[in-house]
Each structure stands twice: as structure tokens, then as C-alpha cells.
Motif scaffolding. Structure first.
Motif, PDB file in Angstrom:
ATOM      1  N   ALA A  98       0.817  -1.214   0.000  1.00 34.63           N
ATOM      2  CA  ALA A  98       0.000   0.000   0.000  1.00 34.63           C
ATOM      3  C   ALA A  98       0.847   1.259   0.000  1.00 34.63           C
ATOM      4  O   ALA A  98       0.413   2.308   0.474  1.00 34.63           O
ATOM      5  CB  ALA A  98      -0.927  -0.007   1.212  1.00 34.63           C
ATOM      6  N   TRP A 102       2.143  -2.056   4.520  1.00 34.43           N
ATOM      7  CA  TRP A 102       1.722  -3.368   4.024  1.00 34.43           C
ATOM      8  C   TRP A 102       0.306  -3.646   4.534  1.00 34.43           C
ATOM      9  O   TRP A 102      -0.005  -3.360   5.688  1.00 34.43           O
ATOM     10  CB  TRP A 102       2.633  -4.473   4.554  1.00 34.43           C
ATOM     11  CG  TRP A 102       4.082  -4.329   4.229  1.00 34.43           C
ATOM     12  CD1 TRP A 102       5.092  -3.940   5.073  1.00 34.43           C
ATOM     13  CD2 TRP A 102       4.711  -4.605   2.963  1.00 34.43           C
ATOM     14  NE1 TRP A 102       6.299  -3.953   4.418  1.00 34.43           N
ATOM     15  CE2 TRP A 102       6.098  -4.352   3.123  1.00 34.43           C
ATOM     16  CE3 TRP A 102       4.238  -5.030   1.724  1.00 34.43           C
ATOM     17  CZ2 TRP A 102       7.008  -4.520   2.088  1.00 34.43           C
ATOM     18  CZ3 TRP A 102       5.140  -5.187   0.692  1.00 34.43           C
ATOM     19  CH2 TRP A 102       6.505  -4.937   0.871  1.00 34.43           C
ATOM     20  N   THR A 103      -0.546  -4.196   3.676  1.00 33.43           N
ATOM     21  CA  THR A 103      -1.859  -4.630   4.136  1.00 33.43           C
ATOM     22  C   THR A 103      -1.948  -6.138   3.997  1.00 33.43           C
ATOM     23  O   THR A 103      -1.381  -6.727   3.064  1.00 33.43           O
ATOM     24  CB  THR A 103      -2.998  -3.987   3.327  1.00 33.43           C
ATOM     25  OG1 THR A 103      -2.922  -4.407   1.957  1.00 33.43           O
ATOM     26  CG2 THR A 103      -2.916  -2.466   3.400  1.00 33.43           C
ATOM     27  N   THR A 127      -8.079  -8.424   8.955  1.00 36.08           N
ATOM     28  CA  THR A 127      -7.414  -7.466   8.068  1.00 36.08           C
ATOM     29  C   THR A 127      -6.510  -6.560   8.889  1.00 36.08           C
ATOM     30  O   THR A 127      -6.823  -6.185  10.030  1.00 36.08           O
ATOM     31  CB  THR A 127      -8.432  -6.601   7.300  1.00 36.08           C
ATOM     32  OG1 THR A 127      -9.242  -5.889   8.224  1.00 36.08           O
ATOM     33  CG2 THR A 127      -9.316  -7.465   6.420  1.00 36.08           C
ATOM     34  N   THR A 128      -5.358  -6.195   8.295  1.00 35.86           N
ATOM     35  CA  THR A 128      -4.409  -5.334   8.988  1.00 35.86           C
ATOM     36  C   THR A 128      -3.765  -4.353   8.018  1.00 35.86           C
ATOM     37  O   THR A 128      -3.720  -4.584   6.805  1.00 35.86           O
ATOM     38  CB  THR A 128      -3.278  -6.144   9.657  1.00 35.86           C
ATOM     39  OG1 THR A 128      -2.393  -6.674   8.645  1.00 35.86           O
ATOM     40  CG2 THR A 128      -3.821  -7.287  10.483  1.00 35.86           C
ATOM     41  N   TRP A 129      -3.280  -3.248   8.568  1.00 37.43           N
ATOM     42  CA  TRP A 129      -2.378  -2.321   7.866  1.00 37.43           C
ATOM     43  C   TRP A 129      -1.203  -2.068   8.784  1.00 37.43           C
ATOM     44  O   TRP A 129      -1.376  -1.814   9.985  1.00 37.43           O
ATOM     45  CB  TRP A 129      -3.085  -1.006   7.553  1.00 37.43           C
ATOM     46  CG  TRP A 129      -2.159   0.026   6.944  1.00 37.43           C
ATOM     47  CD1 TRP A 129      -1.909   0.228   5.619  1.00 37.43           C
ATOM     48  CD2 TRP A 129      -1.359   0.987   7.650  1.00 37.43           C
ATOM     49  NE1 TRP A 129      -0.998   1.248   5.451  1.00 37.43           N
ATOM     50  CE2 TRP A 129      -0.635   1.733   6.683  1.00 37.43           C
ATOM     51  CE3 TRP A 129      -1.176   1.288   9.008  1.00 37.43           C
ATOM     52  CZ2 TRP A 129       0.250   2.758   7.023  1.00 37.43           C
ATOM     53  CZ3 TRP A 129      -0.293   2.297   9.354  1.00 37.43           C
ATOM     54  CH2 TRP A 129       0.410   3.034   8.371  1.00 37.43           C
ATOM     55  N   TYR A 137       0.266   0.390  13.352  1.00 34.43           N
ATOM     56  CA  TYR A 137      -0.434  -0.846  13.011  1.00 34.43           C
ATOM     57  C   TYR A 137      -1.929  -0.674  13.279  1.00 34.43           C
ATOM     58  O   TYR A 137      -2.324  -0.101  14.297  1.00 34.43           O
ATOM     59  CB  TYR A 137       0.137  -1.974  13.875  1.00 34.43           C
ATOM     60  CG  TYR A 137      -0.450  -3.349  13.649  1.00 34.43           C
ATOM     61  CD1 TYR A 137      -0.316  -4.008  12.433  1.00 34.43           C
ATOM     62  CD2 TYR A 137      -1.098  -4.013  14.690  1.00 34.43           C
ATOM     63  CE1 TYR A 137      -0.823  -5.280  12.251  1.00 34.43           C
ATOM     64  CE2 TYR A 137      -1.608  -5.290  14.512  1.00 34.43           C
ATOM     65  CZ  TYR A 137      -1.470  -5.917  13.291  1.00 34.43           C
ATOM     66  OH  TYR A 137      -1.962  -7.189  13.108  1.00 34.43           O
TER      67      TYR A 137
END
Length: 303
Positions: A98, A102-103, A127-129, A137
Motif C-alpha cells: 500500500a 503493508w496490508t 485485516t491489517t495495515w 499498526y
């Protein structure tokens, strides 16, 4: 995994979708690919040591191939004392670039069968970013058991400069803030650190990892990395060829527990470009196997 869940027999195993995510974002913080061979398929230079704050800004991150992968999951083995008689399902794992972070997205559709004759359907979306400097995070977890919401977790976390302590702020299931110890890593940074150690020929390391999969805090992850080899499934896809692969074993210890035994363990074959070729999750009384079924490229950001 813990006994805090009360759904169905052997309910402590209903968190499996999230614990796999913790290990793989991996681990596991941990997993989709460009149509051409990834940069990681070339001979990569030895990676630099992890940078302050847990970030691995090196050839390791440059070689990561964003991708979407589907894994078939099944029961590999069970002890005679296990209440779990079968596990079947699929996992989708997506690791995307992204630009500033990172996603990851992991979706699990699993069905558990128990020796008493009961069955349980579990669907999890995780789901994470994660910022590429490893210091910020965001996480969102939703888990359904037999069609009903069992867990709904959301929040964000931040780490201090260098290897300073940080904090996590949850907005669901209820507002709360918890401290994170110094030298904590988020899942993608931990995966990059595994690859960094592997490239430098270092076989053992241990770090505290926070993944936000539940509201119980960080986990101590002890990692053992075996000798490099070739992918076993290289014939399936050009993205799995001409690239290093390492057997990796991780043991997970909750920071709030004094037990000398891990809560669960995970083995995987991790490729140099961040793709996991296979996984086995050992819960003590039974082990679940995950085999790569299909994989596709996602573009790099170009940032």
C-alpha cells in the motif's frame, strides 16, 4: 488459543483463524504475485540487520512479492485424547503493498467435527495495515461461529522510537488501552525479520509480537530456522521456482503466562519472496495442515 472462548466442544480451538494470522502475517505475520518472476527469484544480496523500531528496511522488503494465495486446510493428525475428529476448509491470504505500508487480509472458512458427533462452522476475516517503518499498526478481526458473531476486535497500535515501548488502543470489543513492551514487533515486521535472519544464516531468535487478534496482548514467539533449500511445489507456478525456501518452526507463548509449554506451534516452508508454501499448526492434541492450492500476483506499489 485460550480457554476464554465458550463456543462448542474444545472451544479453545475456535481462535485458530486468528492464531494462524498472527503467525503468518506471517507471520505469519503470514501471503499473490506479478505475472513475471518476482525480484526475489533473482540472487538477492545479504539483508541488513533489522532497523530500530522493528522495521527491516533492506533487500528483504524489496524482494517481497505481493500476492493472494488460497490454501486447502485439513486435519493432519490427532491424538487419541483429542475431541477433534476432523477439520476441513480453506484459507485466503492476501499480502499487498500500500505504498506507505503493508496490508494483509486473511479469510478462513473452516468446519470442525468432534468425536461426540457435534460440528462447528467457523468463518473469520482478519485485516491489517502496518507501516513500513514497523511502528504503526491497525487491525480488524471478525469471527463467526455457526453464523453468529463470536469475536469482533478492532484497534490500532504504535511503537516508540528505536526499540522503545508502545501501546495498543482497542475500540472493540470495548474501548481499552494496553502497554506494549520494548522491542515489540508487529506481524509483517516479524515475517521480514525471519527472512532477514534466514538470509544471514542465523537459525534462532525470539521476539515479542503484537497482532491484535484478540484483546489479551502480545505474544512471545521463539523461531527456529532450518537450512535453505528449494521449494517443494516449484512445478505449480513460475513464482515458486529458482528461489530459496526455509523450514521455519515457531512456538507461541502468551506474555501473561508462566507456562514453559507453548500455547501452540507452527511450522511452515517460507520462500524468500514472502510466500508460504505450506503450514502446519500444532495445538498439542491435534495438528492442522495447510497446503498451497492457488496463487496469483498482486502489483507492487512502485512508490
Amino acid at each position: 488459543m485460550s480457554d476464554r472462548h465458550t463456543a462448542a466442544p474444545s472451544a479453545r480451538h475456535t481462535t485458530m483463524g486468528m492464531t494462524v494470522g498472527a503467525a503468518f502475517s506471517v507471520t505469519l505475520g503470514a501471503l499473490a504475485l506479478l505475472a513475471s518472476l518476482p525480484a526475489a527469484a533473482q540472487a538477492a544480496p545479504v539483508a541488513a540487520p533489522p532497523q530500530p523500531g522493528g522495521a527491516v528496511v533492506s533487500a528483504v522488503a524489496a524482494d517481497i512479492q505481493p500476492h493472494r494465495a488460497i490454501y486447502k486446510m485439513s486435519l493432519l493428525s490427532a491424538r487419541n485424547s483429542s475431541k477433534v475428529s476432523d477439520v476441513r476448509g480453506r484459507m485466503m491470504f492476501e499480502w499487498a503493498d500500500a505504498c506507505d505500508g503493508w496490508t494483509t487480509e486473511q479469510r478462513f472458512q473452516l468446519r470442525f467435527a468432534y468425536s461426540e458427533g457435534d460440528e462447528m462452522a467457523m468463518n473469520t476475516n482478519y485485516t491489517t495495515w502496518e507501516a513500513k517503518d514497523g511502528r504503526r499498526y491497525r487491525f480488524n478481526v471478525r469471527k463467526l461461529i455457526n453464523g453468529e458473531v463470536d469475536d469482533d476486535v478492532r484497534g490500532e497500535a504504535n511503537l516508540g522510537a528505536g526499540e522503545g515501548a508502545g501501546s495498543a488502543q482497542f475500540t472493540k470489543p470495548e474501548p481499552q488501552e494496553m502497554p506494549l513492551p520494548a522491542a515489540t514487533m508487529f506481524p509483517t515486521a516479524h515475517t521480514l525479520a525471519i527472512l532477514d535472519h534466514a538470509l544471514r544464516g542465523e537459525h534462532f531468535f525470539s521476539r515479542t509480537v503484537f497482532d491484535g487478534a484478540d484483546a489479551e496482548g502480545a505474544t512471545e514467539v521463539s523461531t527456529v530456522i532450518g537450512q535453505a533449500g528449494a521449494p517443494k511445489e516449484s512445478g505449480k507456478n513460475a513464482l515458486l521456482r529458482d528461489i530459496k525456501a526455509w523450514p521455519v518452526r515457531m512456538a507461541f507463548f502468551p506474555t501473561h503466562s508462566d507456562s514453559a509449554q507453548p500455547e501452540y506451534e507452527m511450522s511452515l516452508r517460507l520462500l524468500q519472496n514472502g510466500i508460504a508454501e505450506s503450514m502446519q499448526i500444532d495445538y498439542g492434541d491435534f495438528t492442522v495442515n495447510a497446503i498451497l492450492d492457488t496463487i496469483e500476483a498482486l502489483p507492487k506499489s512502485g512508490c
